[in-house]
Design an enzyme around this catalytic site. Structure first.
Site, PDB file in Angstrom:
ATOM      1  N   LYS A 107      37.334  36.231  35.318  1.00  0.00           N
ATOM      2  CA  LYS A 107      38.310  35.425  34.586  1.00  0.00           C
ATOM      3  C   LYS A 107      38.527  36.071  33.240  1.00  0.00           C
ATOM      4  CE  LYS A 107      40.052  31.263  35.341  1.00  0.00           C
ATOM      5  NZ  LYS A 107      40.311  30.914  36.706  1.00  0.00           N
TER       6      LYS A 107
HETATM    7  N1  GLU Z   1      43.636  31.159  38.190  1.00  0.00           N
HETATM    8  C1  GLU Z   1      43.609  30.733  39.551  1.00  0.00           C
HETATM    9  C2  GLU Z   1      42.251  30.127  39.880  1.00  0.00           C
HETATM   10  O1  GLU Z   1      41.557  29.606  39.036  1.00  0.00           O
HETATM   11  C3  GLU Z   1      44.068  31.813  40.519  1.00  0.00           C
HETATM   12  C4  GLU Z   1      43.271  33.064  40.509  1.00  0.00           C
HETATM   13  C5  GLU Z   1      43.865  34.193  41.358  1.00  0.00           C
HETATM   14  O2  GLU Z   1      44.885  33.987  42.002  1.00  0.00           O
HETATM   15  O3  GLU Z   1      43.285  35.274  41.325  1.00  0.00           O
HETATM   16  O4  GLU Z   1      41.849  30.059  41.009  1.00  0.00           O
END
Ligand code: GLU
Length: 421
Positions: A107
């Site tokens: 993240k």
């Molecule tokens: N930000 C989204 C999540 O928390 C999507 C992450 C992604 O598609 O890689 O799952």
């Protein structure tokens, strides 16, 4: 709301420890998974529209790549912290393992308020951040995506910057450096609504199992961004009525029901639900106490503590956001007989369709919306079933079941590969 004191990463570590006991996780594996593999922190200058130079702080936390490349969104929010990003990165590892995606977890984020910047500034911030990350991201190494405060336009800027700097030798092969791109720039049909769609697949599975009819039921949604707005419009197709909403600007009710499509248009134009004509303003307390059948928290972490959980009058909480219930809040909900579909399952539709986008980029294919939708539906229903069965067999709640399944899969790979050297 005790957001300041909410120690998100500690909470995620506690879930890990609890689920580790359930699946008899090797203590060494638990130790390895209790911290991220890499923590990248960058400071980068950006020229504002006024000519002033501002310094920004950005993070990319890479939790695990034992199952495949690091994967996870990038958040733009004034409260982004190192610890919260570590929590969110760990959750991506569990989410991808649970969904059987060949990805690890990561993240990223920049600590700033994107609403306070022009499109030009947002573009320069995004491009300088991508440049600062350099080869810490890559289509087979670490693949960002949208999260709170970011969208497909920003993913296009990331892709373009990466292609023109680090990945310029093999431009087309670098399309997959991010997912959640606009369709014309290599995104996939169905990604935009994917997270909300996945939330609704979980809700309809719960309804089927609980013999509950969505037709004529009521739901409320906290957060009307990508996840909340799409979950709301899709739920309305089942004949359910949206009776209260809220976001950073405040809370509104409409006892006769909002039109989620019109509300979504309003938010796109105005930036928030505030002032929506048919809505009556209510307090945060009134919002949480709204009697409804389904509650979809799709805003930020730490929103449902014990006080909110005691006030809530619903049958089901489907976590569109990551970490919306505190452990104490969830305990109260479960004790009161309110079901909770946990984040790592409920909102996994986003990263699942991100995977479909990445596969299409690798193969130079473009799938139809029907293909994407059908694959997502199968994936969500399979995982939902696996989590429910695990919970029944081991007599644990759905969150610990989801973590348990993910940990079991990770542990198998550690067993096969062992530790280098
Ligand atoms: N930000 C989204 C999540 O928390 C999507 C992450 C992604 O598609 O890689 O799952």
């Amino acid at each position: 709301m005790s957001n300041e004191k909410y120690e998100f990463f500690k909470v995620i570590q506690e879930y890990l420890a609890k689920a580790a006991r359930v699946v008899s996780l090797d203590p060494a594996v638990e130790t390895m998974l209790s911290q991220p593999k890499t923590e990248v922190i960058v400071h980068f200058p950006v020229k504002m529209d006024t000519g002033e130079i501002k310094l920004f702080k950005g993070y990319r936390i890479q939790h695990s790549n034992i199952l495949g490349p690091f994967k996870g969104g990038i958040r733009y929010h004034e409260n982004v912290t190192l610890d919260d990003t570590k929590a969110l990165a760990s959750m991506m590892t569990w989410k991808c393992a649970l969904m059987r995606l060949p990805y690890g977890g990561a993240k990223g984020g920049i600590k700033f308020n994107p609403r306070a910047h022009s499109t030009g500034e947002l573009q320069r911030i995004t491009r300088r951040f991508t440049h600062a990350l350099g080869s810490n991201i890559g289509p087979d190494y670490d693949i960002p995506a949208p999260d709170v405060g970011t969208n497909s336009q920003m993913m296009a800027w990331i892709m373009d910057t990466y292609m023109n700097t680090v990945g310029h030798v093999n431009k087309q092969a670098n399309r997959g450096v991010v997912t959640g791109k606009p369709v014309a720039s290599g995104g996939t049909l169905g990604r935009e609504k994917a997270t909300g769609q996945g939330v609704v697949h979980c809700i309809t599975e719960w309804c089927r199992e609980s013999r509950f009819n969505l037709e004529g039921s009521t739901y409320v949604v906290q957060g009307f961004g990508n996840v909340g707005a799409h979950a709301a419009t899709i739920l309305s197709r089942f004949g359910a009525s949206l009776t209260a909403v809220g976001d950073h600007s405040g809370y509104l009710k409409s006892p006769e029901g909002f039109n989620p499509h019109k509300l979504m248009e309003w938010v796109k134009q105005k930036g928030s639900v505030a002032g929506y004509p048919s809505g009556q303003a209510i307090s945060r307390e009134e919002f949480f106490a709204t009697k409804c059948d389904i509650f979809v928290p799709a805003a930020l972490e730490g929103q449902i503590g014990p006080a909110e959980a005691r006030a809530m009058e619903c049958r089901l909480v489907a976590e569109g956001a990551n970490g919306p219930c505190t452990p104490e809040g969830e305990r109260v909900l479960l004790d009161r007989g309110i079901a909770v579909i946990p984040d790592v399952l409920a909102n996994a539709g986003g990263v699942t369709v991100s995977y479909y986008e990445w596969v299409q980029n690798k193969r130079s294919e473009s799938w139809t919306l029907e293909e994407v939708d059908a694959k997502l539906e199968t994936a969500m229903k399979r995982s939902y079933g696996e989590v429910v069965n695990f919970a029944r067999e081991r007599d644990v709640d759905l969150r610990i079941a989801a973590y348990g399944l993910a940990l079991d899969r990770l542990q198998n790979v550690y067993r096969e590969r062992d530790i280098f050297p």
